[in-house]
Design a protein around this motif. Sequence first.
Motif, PDB file in Angstrom:
ATOM      1  N   VAL A   2       0.845  -1.196   0.000  1.00 55.17           N
ATOM      2  CA  VAL A   2       0.000   0.000   0.000  1.00 55.17           C
ATOM      3  C   VAL A   2       0.877   1.242   0.000  1.00 55.17           C
ATOM      4  N   GLN A   3       0.549   2.155  -0.878  1.00 52.14           N
ATOM      5  CA  GLN A   3       1.346   3.363  -0.984  1.00 52.14           C
ATOM      6  C   GLN A   3       0.484   4.537  -1.410  1.00 52.14           C
ATOM      7  N   LEU A   4       0.760   5.697  -0.821  1.00 53.21           N
ATOM      8  CA  LEU A   4       0.157   6.960  -1.230  1.00 53.21           C
ATOM      9  C   LEU A   4       1.293   7.873  -1.655  1.00 53.21           C
ATOM     10  N   VAL A   5       1.184   8.425  -2.850  1.00 52.58           N
ATOM     11  CA  VAL A   5       2.251   9.270  -3.366  1.00 52.58           C
ATOM     12  C   VAL A   5       1.668  10.619  -3.757  1.00 52.58           C
ATOM     13  N   GLU A   6       2.129  11.664  -3.076  1.00 52.59           N
ATOM     14  CA  GLU A   6       1.676  13.024  -3.376  1.00 52.59           C
ATOM     15  C   GLU A   6       2.576  13.660  -4.429  1.00 52.59           C
ATOM     16  N   SER A   7       2.006  14.593  -5.146  1.00 51.68           N
ATOM     17  CA  SER A   7       2.769  15.398  -6.088  1.00 51.68           C
ATOM     18  C   SER A   7       2.058  16.721  -6.279  1.00 51.68           C
ATOM     19  N   GLY A   8       2.754  17.669  -6.886  1.00 49.60           N
ATOM     20  CA  GLY A   8       2.131  18.928  -7.257  1.00 49.60           C
ATOM     21  C   GLY A   8       2.435  20.100  -6.351  1.00 49.60           C
ATOM     22  N   GLY A   9       3.164  19.873  -5.286  1.00 48.27           N
ATOM     23  CA  GLY A   9       3.506  20.992  -4.421  1.00 48.27           C
ATOM     24  C   GLY A   9       4.489  21.939  -5.088  1.00 48.27           C
ATOM     25  N   LEU A  20      -2.663  19.786  -5.889  1.00 48.39           N
ATOM     26  CA  LEU A  20      -1.968  18.623  -5.371  1.00 48.39           C
ATOM     27  C   LEU A  20      -2.664  17.357  -5.836  1.00 48.39           C
ATOM     28  N   SER A  21      -1.885  16.307  -6.031  1.00 45.52           N
ATOM     29  CA  SER A  21      -2.423  15.003  -6.389  1.00 45.52           C
ATOM     30  C   SER A  21      -1.932  13.962  -5.392  1.00 45.52           C
ATOM     31  N   CYS A  22      -2.754  12.948  -5.201  1.00 49.71           N
ATOM     32  CA  CYS A  22      -2.384  11.822  -4.338  1.00 49.71           C
ATOM     33  C   CYS A  22      -2.816  10.548  -5.044  1.00 49.71           C
ATOM     34  N   ASN A  72     -11.753   7.965  -9.383  1.00 46.65           N
ATOM     35  CA  ASN A  72     -11.774   6.649  -8.749  1.00 46.65           C
ATOM     36  C   ASN A  72     -11.083   5.597  -9.612  1.00 46.65           C
ATOM     37  N   ALA A  73     -11.208   5.737 -10.918  1.00 44.66           N
ATOM     38  CA  ALA A  73     -10.574   4.756 -11.801  1.00 44.66           C
ATOM     39  C   ALA A  73      -9.058   4.785 -11.646  1.00 44.66           C
ATOM     40  N   LYS A  74      -8.526   5.971 -11.415  1.00 38.97           N
ATOM     41  CA  LYS A  74      -7.081   6.110 -11.255  1.00 38.97           C
ATOM     42  C   LYS A  74      -6.649   6.014  -9.798  1.00 38.97           C
ATOM     43  N   LYS A  75      -7.641   5.889  -8.896  1.00 41.37           N
ATOM     44  CA  LYS A  75      -7.363   5.884  -7.457  1.00 41.37           C
ATOM     45  C   LYS A  75      -6.493   7.078  -7.094  1.00 41.37           C
ATOM     46  N   THR A  76      -6.932   8.220  -7.583  1.00 41.65           N
ATOM     47  CA  THR A  76      -6.197   9.464  -7.342  1.00 41.65           C
ATOM     48  C   THR A  76      -7.154  10.522  -6.832  1.00 41.65           C
ATOM     49  N   ILE A  77      -6.697  11.293  -5.857  1.00 47.15           N
ATOM     50  CA  ILE A  77      -7.478  12.433  -5.408  1.00 47.15           C
ATOM     51  C   ILE A  77      -6.682  13.706  -5.662  1.00 47.15           C
TER      52      ILE A  77
END
Length: 123
Positions: A2-9, A20-22, A72-77
């Motif tokens: 399980v991993q959550l990866v943020e980007s966009g800062g 921001l994306s997660c 939801n398809a990309k499991k990204t918020i």
Amino acid sequence: HVQLVESGGGSALAGGSVRLSCAASGYTFNTYSWFRQAPGQEREGVAAIDTGDGSTYYLNSVEGRFTLSTDNAKKTIYLEMNSLKPEDTAMYYCAARETELPVPSLIKADYTYWGQGTQVTVS
């Protein structure tokens, strides 16, 4: 795994915007949130979303300026941050939990999985 990866800062001027994306992997979560932590401050919940019904909950100080959305398809918020203020400067963390709550939570203890954080600096 399980991993959550943020980007966009990054950096922005006051009044500007940052997105921001997660991205989640290894599990399909029900509830996501964004927290932030400024130097010397406690980590505070900023926004949360239930991906099942799309309900959201925001910290009062960001209501109307920040918007959560999901793919939801990309499991990204995503956290769209507009009308940024210097006091929004912080490390922003994505968090997730497997099960739903009566309302999306901004309580740190309600979340099991955390990303590594992404810095947002507003000047």
